[in-house]
Design an enzyme around this catalytic site. Structure first.
Site, PDB file in Angstrom:
ATOM      1  N   SER A  24       0.673  -1.283   0.015  1.00  0.00           N
ATOM      2  CA  SER A  24       0.306  -0.480   0.048  1.00  0.00           C
ATOM      3  C   SER A  24       1.432   1.275   0.126  1.00  0.00           C
ATOM      4  O   SER A  24       1.438   1.584   0.772  1.00  0.00           O
ATOM      5  CB  SER A  24      -0.904  -0.352   0.807  1.00  0.00           C
ATOM      6  OG  SER A  24      -1.677   1.179   1.474  1.00  0.00           O
ATOM      7  N   HIS A  49      -1.147  -1.700  -4.312  1.00  0.00           N
ATOM      8  CA  HIS A  49      -2.330  -0.899  -3.347  1.00  0.00           C
ATOM      9  C   HIS A  49      -2.668  -0.104  -3.257  1.00  0.00           C
ATOM     10  O   HIS A  49      -1.462   0.500  -2.578  1.00  0.00           O
ATOM     11  CB  HIS A  49      -2.767  -2.234  -2.028  1.00  0.00           C
ATOM     12  CG  HIS A  49      -3.850  -1.542  -1.377  1.00  0.00           C
ATOM     13  ND1 HIS A  49      -4.789  -2.466  -1.549  1.00  0.00           N
ATOM     14  CD2 HIS A  49      -4.227  -0.497  -0.513  1.00  0.00           C
ATOM     15  CE1 HIS A  49      -6.134  -1.527  -1.466  1.00  0.00           C
ATOM     16  NE2 HIS A  49      -5.559  -0.500  -0.248  1.00  0.00           N
ATOM     17  N   ASP A  51      -4.565   3.415  -1.785  1.00  0.00           N
ATOM     18  CA  ASP A  51      -5.861   3.748  -1.049  1.00  0.00           C
ATOM     19  C   ASP A  51      -6.428   5.530  -1.786  1.00  0.00           C
ATOM     20  O   ASP A  51      -6.084   6.280  -1.339  1.00  0.00           O
ATOM     21  CB  ASP A  51      -4.932   3.954   0.183  1.00  0.00           C
ATOM     22  CG  ASP A  51      -4.911   2.696   1.207  1.00  0.00           C
ATOM     23  OD1 ASP A  51      -5.870   1.937   0.852  1.00  0.00           O
ATOM     24  OD2 ASP A  51      -4.544   1.917   1.201  1.00  0.00           O
ATOM     25  N   MET A  53      -9.285   7.796  -0.405  1.00  0.00           N
ATOM     26  CA  MET A  53      -9.531   8.568   1.084  1.00  0.00           C
ATOM     27  C   MET A  53     -10.450   9.470   0.395  1.00  0.00           C
ATOM     28  O   MET A  53      -9.710  10.545  -0.244  1.00  0.00           O
ATOM     29  CB  MET A  53      -9.223   8.422   1.550  1.00  0.00           C
ATOM     30  CG  MET A  53      -7.832   7.042   2.463  1.00  0.00           C
ATOM     31  SD  MET A  53      -7.240   7.468   4.062  1.00  0.00           S
ATOM     32  CE  MET A  53      -6.343   6.063   4.063  1.00  0.00           C
ATOM     33  N   HIS A  85      -8.559   0.846  -3.913  1.00  0.00           N
ATOM     34  CA  HIS A  85      -9.188   0.479  -2.428  1.00  0.00           C
ATOM     35  C   HIS A  85     -10.437   2.498  -2.308  1.00  0.00           C
ATOM     36  O   HIS A  85      -9.183   3.185  -1.724  1.00  0.00           O
ATOM     37  CB  HIS A  85      -8.083   0.547  -1.479  1.00  0.00           C
ATOM     38  CG  HIS A  85      -9.099   0.655  -0.527  1.00  0.00           C
ATOM     39  ND1 HIS A  85      -8.567   0.401   0.772  1.00  0.00           N
ATOM     40  CD2 HIS A  85     -10.826   0.233  -0.211  1.00  0.00           C
ATOM     41  CE1 HIS A  85      -9.515  -0.409   2.312  1.00  0.00           C
ATOM     42  NE2 HIS A  85     -10.324  -0.441   1.309  1.00  0.00           N
ATOM     43  N   MET A  87     -11.746   4.339  -0.876  1.00  0.00           N
ATOM     44  CA  MET A  87     -12.739   4.428   0.801  1.00  0.00           C
ATOM     45  C   MET A  87     -13.515   6.013   0.662  1.00  0.00           C
ATOM     46  O   MET A  87     -13.160   6.726   1.169  1.00  0.00           O
ATOM     47  CB  MET A  87     -11.716   4.936   1.925  1.00  0.00           C
ATOM     48  CG  MET A  87     -11.135   3.472   1.956  1.00  0.00           C
ATOM     49  SD  MET A  87      -9.709   3.225   3.031  1.00  0.00           S
ATOM     50  CE  MET A  87      -8.371   3.789   1.976  1.00  0.00           C
ATOM     51  N   MET A 156     -10.824  -5.903   5.347  1.00  0.00           N
ATOM     52  CA  MET A 156     -10.454  -4.745   6.181  1.00  0.00           C
ATOM     53  C   MET A 156      -9.881  -5.315   7.659  1.00  0.00           C
ATOM     54  O   MET A 156     -10.503  -5.852   8.259  1.00  0.00           O
ATOM     55  CB  MET A 156     -10.903  -3.393   6.899  1.00  0.00           C
ATOM     56  CG  MET A 156     -11.198  -2.380   5.242  1.00  0.00           C
ATOM     57  SD  MET A 156      -9.922  -1.972   4.473  1.00  0.00           S
ATOM     58  CE  MET A 156      -9.018  -1.182   5.413  1.00  0.00           C
ATOM     59  N   ASP A 195      -6.214  -6.078   4.603  1.00  0.00           N
ATOM     60  CA  ASP A 195      -5.875  -5.122   4.420  1.00  0.00           C
ATOM     61  C   ASP A 195      -5.683  -4.522   6.220  1.00  0.00           C
ATOM     62  O   ASP A 195      -7.161  -3.916   6.276  1.00  0.00           O
ATOM     63  CB  ASP A 195      -6.360  -3.728   3.668  1.00  0.00           C
ATOM     64  CG  ASP A 195      -6.074  -3.141   3.577  1.00  0.00           C
ATOM     65  OD1 ASP A 195      -4.863  -2.514   3.949  1.00  0.00           O
ATOM     66  OD2 ASP A 195      -6.832  -2.296   2.687  1.00  0.00           O
TER      67      ASP A 195
END
Ligand code: DX5
Ligand code: ZN
Length: 268
Positions: A24, A49, A51, A53, A85, A87, A156, A195
């Site tokens: 990540s 990966h 992320d 957000m 990913h 979020m 998660m 994760d």
């Protein structure tokens, strides 16, 4: 849900027998992002990966599609997968943006998707591999109806939003129950990704529970050792266990610590 043992005519197992680490980049040094990602690829990584957000679904902001776009040529050079990913509170608004930016895999949180079938189909229609993520307290049953449509489930093991947190131990049993259910449902090829809080002390337990993809941020990108050395240590931590020797019932079937959930009920 059928909890019968696989019939003799069940298809051969298709799921990978060894685990894969997916760094990540949330914990990477962003001034050196390209070099650090390249170091990870040189060390054998083939899944990155990323992320995303929004400061709303999770209490933090991270990066946007321009980072995906910038990494794409490097990812292509190593024939790797770039998994985003999401979020974010309204992932449907951004799926196409990330697909066009170069994501090959996109996971959305089940908590954010009132029309999950449609969302998953949209991801696939854009040529991406669909995944569904779920928070630590979200029951597996929330995605039961969608399992046949996804390529991977992102379990998660921390509350999403930040790197460097400790793994919530209940997640290990959750992974075991999910892997067991997938195997018994004939969904051998659905990957279980985990994760949050993966490090040398926790990797073996989640791998033995049946996780196929181990996302790790702070255990790979840190000042303590090189990216290659950190990856080697993580792989070492997983070796010598039950990996590569998956029985018909799956590694998930082998005595992981249990919580109050029955592993034989077949109920997610
Ligand atoms: C957390 C992110 C993770 C994070 C993991 O919300 O989804 O991918 O980077 O970080 P570590 O491995 O440090 O727990
Ligand atoms: Zn993540």
């Amino acid at each position: 849900m059928n909890d019968d043992k696989p019939t003799p005519s069940a298809p051969p197992r298709m799921r990978p027998e060894r685990v894969e680490f997916a760094p990540s980049i949330l914990s990477a040094d962003f001034l050196e992002l390209g070099q650090q990602v390249q170091d990870a690829f040189e060390a054998g990584v083939r899944r990155l990966h990323v992320d995303i957000m929004d400061g709303h679904f999770v209490p933090n902001l991270s990066m946007g599609p321009q980072v995906v776009r910038a990494l794409r040529p490097l990812v292509d050079r190593y024939e790797a997968t770039l998994a985003t990913h999401l979020m974010v509170s309204d992932p449907d608004r951004y799926i196409e943006t990330f697909a066009r930016a170069g994501a090959n895999a996109i996971s959305v949180h089940v908590e954010t998707c009132p029309h999950l079938y449609r969302t998953i189909r949209t991801i696939r229609s854009l040529g991406c591999s669909p995944g569904v993520a779920l928070n630590p307290a979200t029951p597996l049953g929330a995605l039961e109806e969608a399992l046949e449509l996804v390529d991977y489930v992102l379990v998660m093991t921390v509350e999403p939003g930040f790197g460097g947190q400790e793994l919530i131990p209940e997640g290990v049993n959750k992974i075991a129950r999910l892997r067991r259910h997938l195997d018994r449902s004939g969904l051998w090829d659905v990957l279980v990704s985990v994760d949050g809080g993966i490090n040398e002390a926790t990797a073996r337990a989640v791998a033995d529970a049946g996780a196929n993809v181990l996302v790790a941020g702070s255990a790979i990108f840190n000042d303590r050792a090189s990216i290659a050395d950190n990856l080697a240590a993580l792989r070492d931590a997983c070796s010598g266990g039950q990996l590569g020797d998956a029985p018909a019932g799956g590694v998930a079937a082998r005595g992981r610590p249990r919580s109050g959930h029955s592993e034989t009920s077949g109920v997610l």
